[in-house]
Design an enzyme around this catalytic site. Sequence first.
Site, PDB file in Angstrom:
ATOM      1  CG  ASP A 171     -32.477 -18.030  10.559  1.00 48.83           C
ATOM      2  OD1 ASP A 171     -32.724 -16.845  10.208  1.00 48.83           O
ATOM      3  OD2 ASP A 171     -32.350 -19.104  10.343  1.00 48.83           O
ATOM      4  CG  ASP A 181     -31.977 -22.778   8.920  1.00 49.53           C
ATOM      5  OD1 ASP A 181     -32.362 -23.367   8.006  1.00 49.53           O
ATOM      6  OD2 ASP A 181     -31.661 -21.485   9.217  1.00 49.53           O
ATOM      7  CG  ASP A 196     -34.382 -22.898  12.007  1.00 46.18           C
ATOM      8  OD1 ASP A 196     -34.571 -23.917  10.771  1.00 46.18           O
ATOM      9  OD2 ASP A 196     -33.969 -21.790  11.333  1.00 46.18           O
TER      10      ASP A 196
END
Length: 656
Positions: free
Chosen positions: A541, A339, A545
């Site tokens: 995080d 990410d 996600d």
Amino acid sequence: MTTTLSDPATAVPRAAAGAPRRTRAWSLAEVRWAAAATVLFGLGLLAQFAGGPAWLWWALYLACYVTGGWEPGLAGLRALKDKTLDVDLLMVVAAIGAAAIGQVTDGGLLIVIFATSGALEAVATQRTADSVRGLLDLAPDTATRLAGTGEERVETAALQVGDVILVRPGERIGADGEVVVGVSDVDQATITGEGLPVAKSIGDAVFAGTSNGTGFLRVRVDRPAAETVIARIVAMVEQASETKAKTQLFIEKVEQRYSVVMVAATLALFAGPLLFGADLQPTLLRAMTFMIVASPCAVVLATMPPLLAAMASASRHGVLVKSAVVMEQLGQITAVAFDKTGTLTQGTPHLADLRVLPGANMEDKELLALAAAAEHPSEHPLARAVVTAARQAGLELAYAEDFASTPGRGITARIAGRLVEIGSPARLLAEGASSHPAAVLIAELEESGQTVVLVAVDGVPAGLLGIADRLRPGGANTVAAITALTGIAPVLLTGDNVRAATRLAQQVGISDVRAGLLPQGKVEAVRDLEQAGRRVLLVGDGVNDAPALAAANTGIAMGRAGSDLALDTADAVIVRDDLATIPAVIALSRRARRVVIVNLAIAAAFITVLVIWDLAGHLPLPLGVAGHEGSTVIVGLNGLRLLRVAAWRRGTPAQE
């Protein structure tokens, strides 16, 4: 352990939004029984080696058997009704067999290992369920619906497609929909992961659970509560987690077959000779010896000590790996996906560049002081970045008078008699952003992935501020190390815009960039990699996600700023947000897997030799127990080598 979650469409009323409610570990029966078994085993061990009376430590061990073994034993008996034989029942039988011939300590250790494993699984499952329920609290319980000429407060679950809701400043948006009236900045990090609020105006889409800024919005509902993005995140986490659990069926089949063969062989070894007139006592002794030497104690310890030692070593260096299975899986990773916001970056905007425009007749510090003073009353993240930069430069900020903020447009304030305006170049440049002399500078800053705002003083464009997220230290080295380990460069998956994502990817050495992704898009990207034959590790995080973390073969969450759902859905957590630990823990896992293979070979060799000896000749019981315990000690000590500090150092990418 099966967890059932409430339907997002009917989960009202709920507790006020905030941290998800946690089920205390001690409230779980599995944890209490495992703790009791461990304490009793420890007391028995202490009494035995302290020279206490045999009846005392036998009683303590037997109490350990009961507290730790009754549940798997009962579950195994229930499984027998379905004509299946699981390894848990086999372990209980093996422990009882060990006690029957005097090896009560060995049996107690088996009981403790399996009771503890069951307790950890129960805790992990319950925590994930708690966090998924907490995710539902992101969407408000009620919303203000416009009806006729008035307003009414209704439950969000009752909203219908086509309803128009009013979203006041600071409120969470109650439904997915489209803005029909108003302008505001919306913080939608929970959905897209973007670090900065996004300007929303008529025609723009908004999502349930995101936070409105300082403007008023009227939103036309496009989806019912059960189909909002936030509700679908919950569903995807559950679905992906269930899919992952099915991959364990192969292991269960192997355990089932081994259990059947083990029991059948023991019964045959006992009953067969009796049918041909053999004496009961030596036949029973041989069968019990077989039960002991064929017991998978060494096999269990061949796997667990190296993986647990690797987990302990990783935890000392800031990586919390949630299970031994995950520790083993990390070494099988062949592709890594990152990410962006909050993972490769720190997730907080900062002032990256400042340019004074020609003709402004001021220094950099004067421009920064004016801009920071004007932004000081604002709560916008961009404003905080400017104010922080001024304070770090030691500048004194004048008092802002006549401050005014227009959502989506910028702010104005009077600083020491001078009118300061801060906003987008497209709005503040009278000649138009594309034709103004500053257009080249604006394009340069935007090309570098920065968000550009213009500062005008007394109606004259004075300077440009470039705001950007900050790259985490060591990002490029981490990407290079992962590429060396897996043979493939990592992939970047982000909800941010293509330009910002591409710029950051260039800084860290990533060429495969997939931007503008909602949670479902990240899941699809992960599955695309898996369908290409890759075992995927996802590092993220945020709440957005979580579905991808669950869908990936293995998920790692950033610990400091990670959302509760991401932390609980992930298989491992980087406690100190140090990216360099990712390739290091992958390399450590590979070392642990090699030790496991060596240990399994040692255990298999001992079991094979002892079983053949018992079947083909006469294996004395003391020698069988000595061989069994010897193999257990050898594989245990070999696995514990990974506790040494050098194990982590040798696991670093440069030396792997």
